[in-house]
Design a protein around this motif. Structure first.
Motif, PDB file in Angstrom:
ATOM      1  N   UNK A 132       0.829  -1.202   0.000  1.00  0.00           N
ATOM      2  CA  UNK A 132       0.000   0.000   0.000  1.00  0.00           C
ATOM      3  C   UNK A 132       0.867   1.258   0.000  1.00  0.00           C
ATOM      4  N   UNK A 133       1.961   1.231   0.750  1.00  0.00           N
ATOM      5  CA  UNK A 133       2.866   2.379   0.778  1.00  0.00           C
ATOM      6  C   UNK A 133       3.454   2.628  -0.608  1.00  0.00           C
ATOM      7  N   UNK A 134       3.839   1.554  -1.290  1.00  0.00           N
ATOM      8  CA  UNK A 134       4.377   1.698  -2.644  1.00  0.00           C
ATOM      9  C   UNK A 134       3.313   2.205  -3.618  1.00  0.00           C
ATOM     10  N   UNK A 135       2.090   1.719  -3.478  1.00  0.00           N
ATOM     11  CA  UNK A 135       1.018   2.154  -4.372  1.00  0.00           C
ATOM     12  C   UNK A 135       0.774   3.654  -4.231  1.00  0.00           C
ATOM     13  N   UNK A 136       0.746   4.126  -2.994  1.00  0.00           N
ATOM     14  CA  UNK A 136       0.524   5.555  -2.754  1.00  0.00           C
ATOM     15  C   UNK A 136       1.698   6.388  -3.253  1.00  0.00           C
ATOM     16  N   UNK A 137       2.914   5.850  -3.139  1.00  0.00           N
ATOM     17  CA  UNK A 137       4.096   6.562  -3.627  1.00  0.00           C
ATOM     18  C   UNK A 137       4.088   6.657  -5.146  1.00  0.00           C
ATOM     19  N   UNK A 138       3.565   5.621  -5.816  1.00  0.00           N
ATOM     20  CA  UNK A 138       3.425   5.679  -7.269  1.00  0.00           C
ATOM     21  C   UNK A 138       2.403   6.742  -7.662  1.00  0.00           C
ATOM     22  N   UNK A 139       1.313   6.820  -6.918  1.00  0.00           N
ATOM     23  CA  UNK A 139       0.260   7.783  -7.221  1.00  0.00           C
ATOM     24  C   UNK A 139       0.760   9.214  -7.070  1.00  0.00           C
ATOM     25  N   UNK A 140       1.509   9.498  -6.002  1.00  0.00           N
ATOM     26  CA  UNK A 140       1.977  10.882  -5.817  1.00  0.00           C
ATOM     27  C   UNK A 140       3.290  11.154  -6.563  1.00  0.00           C
ATOM     28  N   UNK A 141       3.736  10.152  -7.344  1.00  0.00           N
ATOM     29  CA  UNK A 141       4.910  10.254  -8.215  1.00  0.00           C
ATOM     30  C   UNK A 141       6.223  10.444  -7.461  1.00  0.00           C
ATOM     31  N   UNK A 142       6.224  10.143  -6.163  1.00  0.00           N
ATOM     32  CA  UNK A 142       7.484  10.159  -5.421  1.00  0.00           C
ATOM     33  C   UNK A 142       8.296   8.896  -5.687  1.00  0.00           C
ATOM     34  N   UNK A 143       7.677   7.898  -6.315  1.00  0.00           N
ATOM     35  CA  UNK A 143       8.333   6.650  -6.690  1.00  0.00           C
ATOM     36  C   UNK A 143       8.035   6.383  -8.159  1.00  0.00           C
ATOM     37  N   UNK A 144       9.085   6.106  -8.932  1.00  0.00           N
ATOM     38  CA  UNK A 144       8.864   5.774 -10.339  1.00  0.00           C
ATOM     39  C   UNK A 144       8.516   4.293 -10.459  1.00  0.00           C
ATOM     40  N   UNK A 145       7.858   3.940 -11.558  1.00  0.00           N
ATOM     41  CA  UNK A 145       7.482   2.548 -11.769  1.00  0.00           C
ATOM     42  C   UNK A 145       8.726   1.681 -11.923  1.00  0.00           C
ATOM     43  N   UNK A 146       9.758   2.204 -12.593  1.00  0.00           N
ATOM     44  CA  UNK A 146      10.999   1.446 -12.764  1.00  0.00           C
ATOM     45  C   UNK A 146      11.647   1.142 -11.416  1.00  0.00           C
ATOM     46  N   UNK A 147      11.698   2.140 -10.533  1.00  0.00           N
ATOM     47  CA  UNK A 147      12.308   1.927  -9.212  1.00  0.00           C
ATOM     48  C   UNK A 147      11.462   0.969  -8.376  1.00  0.00           C
ATOM     49  N   UNK A 148      10.157   1.067  -8.492  1.00  0.00           N
ATOM     50  CA  UNK A 148       9.255   0.158  -7.775  1.00  0.00           C
ATOM     51  C   UNK A 148       9.524  -1.291  -8.168  1.00  0.00           C
ATOM     52  N   UNK A 149       9.595  -1.562  -9.452  1.00  0.00           N
ATOM     53  CA  UNK A 149       9.845  -2.931  -9.914  1.00  0.00           C
ATOM     54  C   UNK A 149      11.251  -3.403  -9.529  1.00  0.00           C
ATOM     55  N   UNK A 150      12.235  -2.525  -9.691  1.00  0.00           N
ATOM     56  CA  UNK A 150      13.618  -2.908  -9.387  1.00  0.00           C
ATOM     57  C   UNK A 150      13.791  -3.233  -7.910  1.00  0.00           C
ATOM     58  N   UNK A 151      13.210  -2.433  -7.053  1.00  0.00           N
ATOM     59  CA  UNK A 151      13.343  -2.637  -5.613  1.00  0.00           C
ATOM     60  C   UNK A 151      12.765  -3.978  -5.174  1.00  0.00           C
ATOM     61  N   UNK A 152      11.725  -4.414  -5.889  1.00  0.00           N
ATOM     62  CA  UNK A 152      11.080  -5.682  -5.554  1.00  0.00           C
ATOM     63  C   UNK A 152      11.528  -6.825  -6.470  1.00  0.00           C
ATOM     64  N   UNK A 153      12.491  -6.545  -7.336  1.00  0.00           N
ATOM     65  CA  UNK A 153      13.031  -7.559  -8.267  1.00  0.00           C
ATOM     66  C   UNK A 153      11.911  -8.192  -9.093  1.00  0.00           C
ATOM     67  N   UNK A 154      11.077  -7.337  -9.655  1.00  0.00           N
ATOM     68  CA  UNK A 154       9.930  -7.798 -10.436  1.00  0.00           C
ATOM     69  C   UNK A 154      10.110  -7.473 -11.914  1.00  0.00           C
ATOM     70  N   UNK A 155       9.484  -8.296 -12.728  1.00  0.00           N
ATOM     71  CA  UNK A 155       9.521  -8.146 -14.183  1.00  0.00           C
ATOM     72  C   UNK A 155       8.122  -7.780 -14.672  1.00  0.00           C
ATOM     73  N   UNK A 156       8.027  -6.732 -15.484  1.00  0.00           N
ATOM     74  CA  UNK A 156       6.744  -6.380 -16.095  1.00  0.00           C
ATOM     75  C   UNK A 156       6.352  -7.483 -17.077  1.00  0.00           C
ATOM     76  N   UNK A 157       5.103  -7.954 -16.978  1.00  0.00           N
ATOM     77  CA  UNK A 157       4.618  -9.051 -17.836  1.00  0.00           C
ATOM     78  C   UNK A 157       3.720  -8.497 -18.943  1.00  0.00           C
ATOM     79  N   UNK A 158       4.328  -8.022 -20.020  1.00  0.00           N
ATOM     80  CA  UNK A 158       3.521  -7.470 -21.107  1.00  0.00           C
ATOM     81  C   UNK A 158       2.702  -8.547 -21.822  1.00  0.00           C
TER      82      UNK A 158
END
Length: 275
Positions: A132-158
């Motif tokens: 939830x903290x990450x979701x809110x940070x994405x919404x207020x743009x204090x966290x970029x989507x790239x940094x969010x995925x990298x921090x959690x070692x996640x891969x975007x599944x297109x």
């Protein structure tokens, strides 16, 4: 040709645009995702009455592309940005931003994340205070989507997305979007939640039921939402929807004077009960 009447200032703006006295506002690139679960049901949000755009309308999760959505550092699995660009007839960088925006906005507005720890896996649970903290940070743009995925070692599944449509807001509107529509299945184990923000109500609903409620005046659907629901309503399973081969056709409702009144028009199916 009938269409939607434009009254007051909007009608005058339409006249000015047609006469060349006013330049239309540029349309911003945006993405929206029709999230599906077996039934077939779709996830809809009702936008708050205070919103400047589409106030009170039931919509799919989505929003504008953030410039950082085009970051090449984003780990990616599935069809490449170049492939998506060919599908949507867009530049590769634009397509990259659209797909990333589709995944990011779906997470922001539903809590569902189309990403995983590898190219063959998808995250099973996005509940908890840290998510939830990450979701809110994405919404207020204090966290970029790239940094969010990298921090959690996640891969975007297109590969979990499928292309569906392309709509551009009419030139008369003061807020305009160039929106690509995607469809995706709710990943196993994940669930949507009422995340607040721009929406004051969320619901899973069968497309046919949403269409009936719109025709009865119980809910408000904009034309792109109405038409998309109508197209999906003919399918019996989520797999059928995802397997549909779509030729992406661009729709942009026009502005015309009809019997002395300015109207937004789209020739084929106004008068079907939707706004």
């Amino acid at each position: 040709m009938s269409g939607i009447p434009l009254h007051g200032e909007l009608g005058e703006r339409a006249r000015d645009i047609l006469a060349g006295r006013v330049e239309p506002v540029p349309a911003r690139d945006a993405a929206t995702v029709v999230l599906l679960r077996e039934g077939v049901e779709v996830y809809l949000l009702r936008r708050k009455a205070s919103m400047a755009f589409a106030a009170g309308a039931y919509v799919f999760p989505g929003g504008s592309v953030d410039p950082r959505d085009t970051d090449h550092a984003i780990s990616w699995a599935g069809p490449s940005p170049a492939e998506w660009g060919r599908v949507f007839r867009a530049a590769e960088s634009t397509a990259r931003g659209l797909v990333c925006a589709a995944v990011r906005e779906t997470f922001e507005e539903s809590g569902v994340l189309l990403a995983g720890p590898s190219e063959r896996a998808v995250i099973a649970d996005t509940t908890g205070d840290d998510w939830e903290a990450d979701r809110l940070a994405l919404i207020d743009r204090s966290l970029s989507f790239a940094d969010f995925l990298a921090r959690r070692s996640l891969v975007l599944r297109s590969d979990l997305l499928r292309p569906w449509g392309h709509w551009i807001t009419p030139t008369v509107e003061t807020k305009r979007f160039d929106t690509r529509f995607f469809v995706a299945a709710l990943p196993p184990g994940q669930r949507t939640r009422d995340v607040g923000g721009e929406a004051d109500q969320v619901a899973w609903v069968r497309p046919a039921d949403a269409l009936e409620q719109s025709r009865d005046g119980r809910i408000f659907l904009m034309r792109p939402t109405y038409r998309t629901l109508k197209e999906i309503s003919v399918h019996r399973t989520v797999a059928d929807v995802l397997a549909t081969e779509r030729e992406i056709v661009t729709f942009m409702p026009g502005v015309a004077e009809v019997d002395g009144e300015m109207r937004i028009v789209l020739d084929d199916d106004y008068g079907s009960g939707a706004e």
